[in-house]
Design an enzyme around this catalytic site. Sequence first.
Site, mmCIF file in Angstrom:
data_model
loop_
_atom_site.group_PDB
_atom_site.id
_atom_site.type_symbol
_atom_site.label_atom_id
_atom_site.label_comp_id
_atom_site.label_asym_id
_atom_site.label_seq_id
_atom_site.Cartn_x
_atom_site.Cartn_y
_atom_site.Cartn_z
ATOM 1 N N CYS A 124 -1.318 6.567 9.826
ATOM 2 C CA CYS A 124 -0.156 5.874 10.376
ATOM 3 C C CYS A 124 -0.596 4.660 11.184
ATOM 4 O O CYS A 124 -1.443 4.781 12.071
ATOM 5 C CB CYS A 124 0.609 6.800 11.320
ATOM 6 S SG CYS A 124 1.670 7.934 10.457
ATOM 7 N N SER A 183 11.186 5.405 15.157
ATOM 8 C CA SER A 183 9.990 5.064 15.937
ATOM 9 C C SER A 183 10.431 4.617 17.325
ATOM 10 O O SER A 183 10.711 3.441 17.540
ATOM 11 C CB SER A 183 9.221 3.941 15.238
ATOM 12 O OG SER A 183 8.799 4.377 13.982
ATOM 13 N N LEU A 184 10.489 5.552 18.242
ATOM 14 C CA LEU A 184 10.983 5.237 19.586
ATOM 15 C C LEU A 184 9.844 4.687 20.453
ATOM 16 O O LEU A 184 9.957 3.653 21.061
ATOM 17 C CB LEU A 184 11.602 6.489 20.213
ATOM 18 C CG LEU A 184 12.809 6.250 21.084
ATOM 19 C CD1 LEU A 184 13.896 5.486 20.357
ATOM 20 C CD2 LEU A 184 13.369 7.586 21.575
ATOM 21 N N ASN A 191 -4.048 5.786 15.977
ATOM 22 C CA ASN A 191 -5.126 5.593 15.010
ATOM 23 C C ASN A 191 -5.682 4.184 15.187
ATOM 24 O O ASN A 191 -5.003 3.210 14.891
ATOM 25 C CB ASN A 191 -4.589 5.785 13.586
ATOM 26 C CG ASN A 191 -4.068 7.198 13.400
ATOM 27 O OD1 ASN A 191 -4.800 8.159 13.596
ATOM 28 N ND2 ASN A 191 -2.795 7.319 13.053
ATOM 29 N N CYS A 224 3.407 8.572 0.809
ATOM 30 C CA CYS A 224 3.962 7.644 1.803
ATOM 31 C C CYS A 224 3.995 6.268 1.140
ATOM 32 O O CYS A 224 2.967 5.779 0.669
ATOM 33 C CB CYS A 224 3.068 7.634 3.041
ATOM 34 S SG CYS A 224 3.545 6.383 4.254
ATOM 35 N N CYS A 235 0.303 -1.535 15.611
ATOM 36 C CA CYS A 235 0.302 -1.267 14.175
ATOM 37 C C CYS A 235 -0.403 -2.394 13.417
ATOM 38 O O CYS A 235 -0.063 -3.570 13.582
ATOM 39 C CB CYS A 235 1.752 -1.126 13.703
ATOM 40 S SG CYS A 235 1.915 -1.037 11.918
ATOM 41 N N GLU A 271 0.813 -1.214 0.000
ATOM 42 C CA GLU A 271 0.000 0.000 0.000
ATOM 43 C C GLU A 271 0.848 1.267 0.000
ATOM 44 O O GLU A 271 1.998 1.266 0.437
ATOM 45 C CB GLU A 271 -0.915 0.015 1.231
ATOM 46 C CG GLU A 271 -1.950 -1.087 1.180
ATOM 47 C CD GLU A 271 -2.915 -1.060 2.349
ATOM 48 O OE1 GLU A 271 -4.117 -1.181 2.120
ATOM 49 O OE2 GLU A 271 -2.473 -0.927 3.502
ATOM 50 N N GLY A 311 6.295 -1.983 6.304
ATOM 51 C CA GLY A 311 7.650 -2.507 6.309
ATOM 52 C C GLY A 311 8.673 -1.693 7.055
ATOM 53 O O GLY A 311 8.476 -0.511 7.345
ATOM 54 N N GLU A 312 9.763 -2.356 7.394
ATOM 55 C CA GLU A 312 10.936 -1.732 8.016
ATOM 56 C C GLU A 312 11.972 -1.596 6.900
ATOM 57 O O GLU A 312 12.618 -2.582 6.510
ATOM 58 C CB GLU A 312 11.429 -2.616 9.177
ATOM 59 C CG GLU A 312 12.830 -2.351 9.654
ATOM 60 C CD GLU A 312 13.075 -0.916 10.107
ATOM 61 O OE1 GLU A 312 12.405 -0.462 11.054
ATOM 62 O OE2 GLU A 312 13.937 -0.243 9.500
ATOM 63 N N CYS A 350 5.078 -4.543 15.622
ATOM 64 C CA CYS A 350 4.700 -3.577 16.664
ATOM 65 C C CYS A 350 3.219 -3.794 17.014
ATOM 66 O O CYS A 350 2.381 -3.880 16.120
ATOM 67 C CB CYS A 350 4.931 -2.152 16.174
ATOM 68 S SG CYS A 350 6.625 -1.874 15.640
ATOM 69 N N SER A 372 11.779 5.948 7.623
ATOM 70 C CA SER A 372 11.355 5.628 8.974
ATOM 71 C C SER A 372 11.896 4.255 9.376
ATOM 72 O O SER A 372 11.878 3.318 8.589
ATOM 73 C CB SER A 372 9.827 5.613 8.999
ATOM 74 O OG SER A 372 9.373 5.079 10.205
ATOM 75 N N CYS A 420 4.992 -6.637 7.441
ATOM 76 C CA CYS A 420 6.184 -6.181 8.165
ATOM 77 C C CYS A 420 6.566 -7.194 9.226
ATOM 78 O O CYS A 420 5.704 -7.722 9.931
ATOM 79 C CB CYS A 420 5.914 -4.826 8.825
ATOM 80 S SG CYS A 420 7.391 -4.168 9.665
HETATM 81 S S1 SF4 Z 1 5.086 0.414 13.031
HETATM 82 FE FE1 SF4 Z 1 6.416 0.234 11.208
HETATM 83 S S2 SF4 Z 1 8.007 -1.209 11.907
HETATM 84 FE FE2 SF4 Z 1 6.317 -1.458 13.361
HETATM 85 S S3 SF4 Z 1 5.068 -3.146 12.519
HETATM 86 FE FE3 SF4 Z 1 4.209 -1.201 11.719
HETATM 87 S S4 SF4 Z 1 5.178 -0.959 9.717
HETATM 88 FE FE4 SF4 Z 1 6.433 -2.443 10.878
#
Ligand code: SF4
Length: 355
Positions: free
Chosen positions: A339, A220-221, A296, A108, A122, A95, A165-166, A119, A197, A115
Amino acid sequence: MRDTDPSQDIPCLLDEPIEDWPTQDGKAYRRSQLRTWVFQQGAGSFDEMTNLPAAWRDELAGAWRLDPFASVERFPSRDASVRYLFTLHDGRRTEAVYMPYATRKTVCISSMVGCPAGCTFCATGALGFGRNLTRGEIVAQILSVARHEGFPPSEIRNVVLMGMGEALLNYDEALAAIRMLVDPATLDMSPRRITLSTVGLPKHIVRLADEGLPLTLAVSLHAPDEETRRSIIPTAHAHALPDIVASLHTWQEATKRRVSIEYTMLAGVNDHLWQANALAGLLKGLVSHVNLIPFNDWSGAPQKGSSREEIEAFRNRLERHGVSVSVRFSRGQDSGAACGQLSWQETDRGAYARA
Ligand code: SF4
């Protein structure tokens, strides 16, 4: 019987280094015409390239694909942002989000299908990891958005790698895609307007510092203490906060760039005032800007977002410590584009195994 598109066997031209793009009978200007059609005019097929000889266009069409997507779906939001759902030629999906602003157009984009970071807050993390995207599949998201929105790709001057993704775990392809975007022969983007990011991978950040690319780095802390961070970011077990911060200093020394710190506000998890104090302490000496991101919500999310009052209190506390901070409201919530919401919407979570 095969269940994937047979055209996936044809290589995508965008996966080729642009200096190796084909030309006709060794004529360099043909290669440059080809690049102009793709990056300036936004052509999605060789047929559209009317100033190229018909025989060469046929030859190109037999050897290369220009578009790595089998299909593209568009989901507009009330705030004018648009979520794009791309189906790749192997049937996997990823996406992107188009965000028009008064003075700029931002896209974006994703670096992966799903991913592996997982997290907990997410929706993409809940999908698990599908596969890495190629450089062509990363760049094509920008070209495709421009084509569908009806303007040339060169009008997009801001790109954020913050979708699925990372990016640093798909290092080579993500970097190759960025180098393609900043190349004067393609979109000639400013590296400063490309935000990468990461969840915070110290070795990769140090490697990135050596690339000579003054990107905007967003980390992303999400928590200033190991215990909280590990409870919401599974990969945090492998990367201690002091190592992450040390890598950010290395990055800053090399690039002279301010670092963006991303912090999703989760009720009762990371929004305590002692955590604001700890965050300020952690960032001491680093030129940074903290983005507090109201959570979100998505269906099945295990956490709730902090209230507006809690976010304000957290922000005030950071400001009292002299930290540069703002609250960043995401766009596209009603279309699942904000996000942490990217998850193909209609598909099952946990579609792939975690890494
Ligand atoms: S916040 Fe970013 S790194 Fe974490 S699971 Fe979502 S997409 Fe992956």
